[in-house]
Design an enzyme around this catalytic site. Structure first.
Site, PDB file in Angstrom:
ATOM      1  N   THR A 144      34.712  12.685  56.116  1.00  0.00           N
ATOM      2  CA  THR A 144      33.662  13.132  55.200  1.00  0.00           C
ATOM      3  C   THR A 144      33.852  12.461  53.846  1.00  0.00           C
ATOM      4  OG1 THR A 144      33.345  15.218  56.336  1.00  0.00           O
ATOM      5  CG2 THR A 144      32.790  15.192  54.006  1.00  0.00           C
ATOM      6  N   HIS A 194      31.451  17.004  67.694  1.00  0.00           N
ATOM      7  CA  HIS A 194      32.496  17.598  66.836  1.00  0.00           C
ATOM      8  C   HIS A 194      32.721  19.047  67.276  1.00  0.00           C
ATOM      9  CE1 HIS A 194      35.129  18.499  63.660  1.00  0.00           C
ATOM     10  NE2 HIS A 194      34.460  18.061  62.622  1.00  0.00           N
ATOM     11  N   ASN A 241      38.152  21.596  64.190  1.00  0.00           N
ATOM     12  CA  ASN A 241      38.298  21.885  62.758  1.00  0.00           C
ATOM     13  C   ASN A 241      37.489  23.057  62.221  1.00  0.00           C
ATOM     14  OD1 ASN A 241      40.041  19.758  62.836  1.00  0.00           O
ATOM     15  ND2 ASN A 241      38.670  18.282  61.877  1.00  0.00           N
ATOM     16  N   TYR A 288      34.381  24.176  62.866  1.00  0.00           N
ATOM     17  CA  TYR A 288      32.920  24.142  62.757  1.00  0.00           C
ATOM     18  C   TYR A 288      32.305  24.858  63.964  1.00  0.00           C
ATOM     19  CZ  TYR A 288      34.286  21.392  58.838  1.00  0.00           C
ATOM     20  OH  TYR A 288      34.905  21.019  57.670  1.00  0.00           O
TER      21      TYR A 288
HETATM   22  C1  PHB Z   1      35.687  18.346  55.253  1.00  0.00           C
HETATM   23  O1  PHB Z   1      34.676  17.882  54.688  1.00  0.00           O
HETATM   24  O2  PHB Z   1      36.549  18.970  54.616  1.00  0.00           O
HETATM   25  C2  PHB Z   1      35.846  18.148  56.689  1.00  0.00           C
HETATM   26  C3  PHB Z   1      34.772  17.742  57.452  1.00  0.00           C
HETATM   27  C4  PHB Z   1      34.934  17.581  58.815  1.00  0.00           C
HETATM   28  C5  PHB Z   1      36.162  17.827  59.383  1.00  0.00           C
HETATM   29  C6  PHB Z   1      37.234  18.215  58.630  1.00  0.00           C
HETATM   30  C7  PHB Z   1      37.071  18.371  57.271  1.00  0.00           C
HETATM   31  O3  PHB Z   1      36.326  17.703  60.688  1.00  0.00           O
END
Ligand code: PHB
Length: 357
Positions: A27, A176, A179, A181
């Protein structure tokens, strides 16, 4: 035949990669108006085309999937056109690139969603803070649990994202599911307390991922252009699970029938009880690992058959010609965390390549 190493070619489903060095999805918060990738993104990805496979930054499949300022989308004609410039340029430079399909779920705020409360598997508020447009900090809100009848609509948004990615010229997509989401919010039981067919047993918690994958593979045309990213142990975004080994090996086994291009596991080196090899065996697809690897640890992991490829994050931010530098054994530029998120060209496209000998 000599044993493969980081510099050997590899086939990820339908994608022929010239080496096993992968750009991790990162990101960078530099999309322009309408969350459209800008000219600097064309430069950024093209500079990194000597890696075998580039995975884009997480990219929301619908406006309501957004959770951070200035992240790109793959749901409007302008975004598709912006991404087409990226893929054309990467291909002209001899690279391969896949788009990461993202829906943040509870890691969002109503400000990103036209005033609507964020959605998740269950109404469980994560600890931590969200950054709103303009980078002001706010608490997370308590999300609303998706109604069972709403789930097909979200799955359709992932599928539309995959279709749009194909139109934008990508070589594939990465789902995705890591993490913390939305998909991970269904997978792990700290975030999922549903009582319908999407909650409770491991089989039920894996269902949303399987249905998204089925729809994305159908939208893409087959599974061989589709990868999946998982993070069995990552606590990021207030996540945990009571039995990650059972959960993620079942998830991988449930995805085997799609003949996926790769599975990408976020499992920092030194993680206790690593399960990436069990995931690879269950899914029967090439494995990409990610989390603190360097040249030596990458080479030993490939030589030991523990992985097929390695994704690099911070090291690749600071070293556009990472493949050449790894081959030369360094030296490496140091990444500057102050320019990771947001801003413009500085810290994005101005890290120098090694001087040509
Ligand atoms: C973030 O923007 O902090 C972020 C985005 C996607 C990820 C991990 C962290 O998989």
């Amino acid at each position: 035949m000599t044993a493969p190493d980081l510099f050997s070619p590899i086939t990820f489903g339908s994608i022929e990669a010239k080496n096993r060095i992968v750009l991790a999805p990162l990101t960078r918060n530099r999309a322009g108006a309408g969350n459209v990738p800008q000219a600097i993104a064309v430069t950024y990805y093209t500079q990194r085309a000597s890696g075998g496979l580039l995975i884009t930054e997480a990219t929301q499949v619908s406006p309501e999937g957004q959770g951070y300022p200035d992240t790109p989308g793959i749901h409007s004609p302008e975004q598709i056109a912006g991404w087409k410039k990226v893929t054309d340029s990467v291909h002209a430079a001899g690279g391969k690139i896949v788009l990461q399909l993202w829906y943040t779920g509870r890691i969002s705020h109503s400000v990103f969603r036209g005033g609507k409360t964020p959605v998740s598997a269950s109404a469980i508020k994560p600890s931590g803070h969200v950054y709103l447009p303009g980078w002001t900090k706010a608490d997370y809100e308590t999300p609303r649990a998706l109604e069972t009848t709403e789930i097909p609509g979200i799955i359709a948004e992932y599928a539309a994202g995959a279709k749009n990615a194909k139109q934008a010229g990508f070589d594939g997509v990465e789902i995705h599911a890591a993490n913390g989401y939305l998909i991970d919010q269904f997978l792990r039981d700290s975030a999922n307390q549903r009582t319908d067919q999407y909650g409770g047993s491991i089989e039920n918690r894996v269902r949303f991922l399987v249905e998204v994958t089925e729809a994305v593979a159908a939208a893409w045309g087959s599974g061989d252009g589709v990868g999946v990213r998982l993070s069995p142990h990552n606590p990021y975004n207030d996540m945990s699970d009571s039995d990650p080994v059972a959960l993620f090996t079942h998830a991988a086994a449930s995805l085997k029938r799609f003949g996926l291009a790769f599975v990408h596991v976020v499992e920092p080196i030194g993680t206790p009880n690593p399960i990436a090899p069990a995931i690879k065996a269950a899914i029967a697809a090439p494995l990409i690992v990610n989390g603190g690897y360097d040249l030596g640890t990458s080479q030993s992991a490939i030589a030991a058959g523990e992985t097929d490829a390695v994704a690099f994050g911070k090291l690749y931010i600071a070293n556009p010609d990472l493949a050449e530098r790894l081959k030369a054994g360094g030296p490496y530029n140091e990444p500057n965390p102050k320019t990771f998120y947001g801003g413009g060209a500085a810290g994005y496209i101005d890290y120098p390549a090694l001087a040509k000998a």
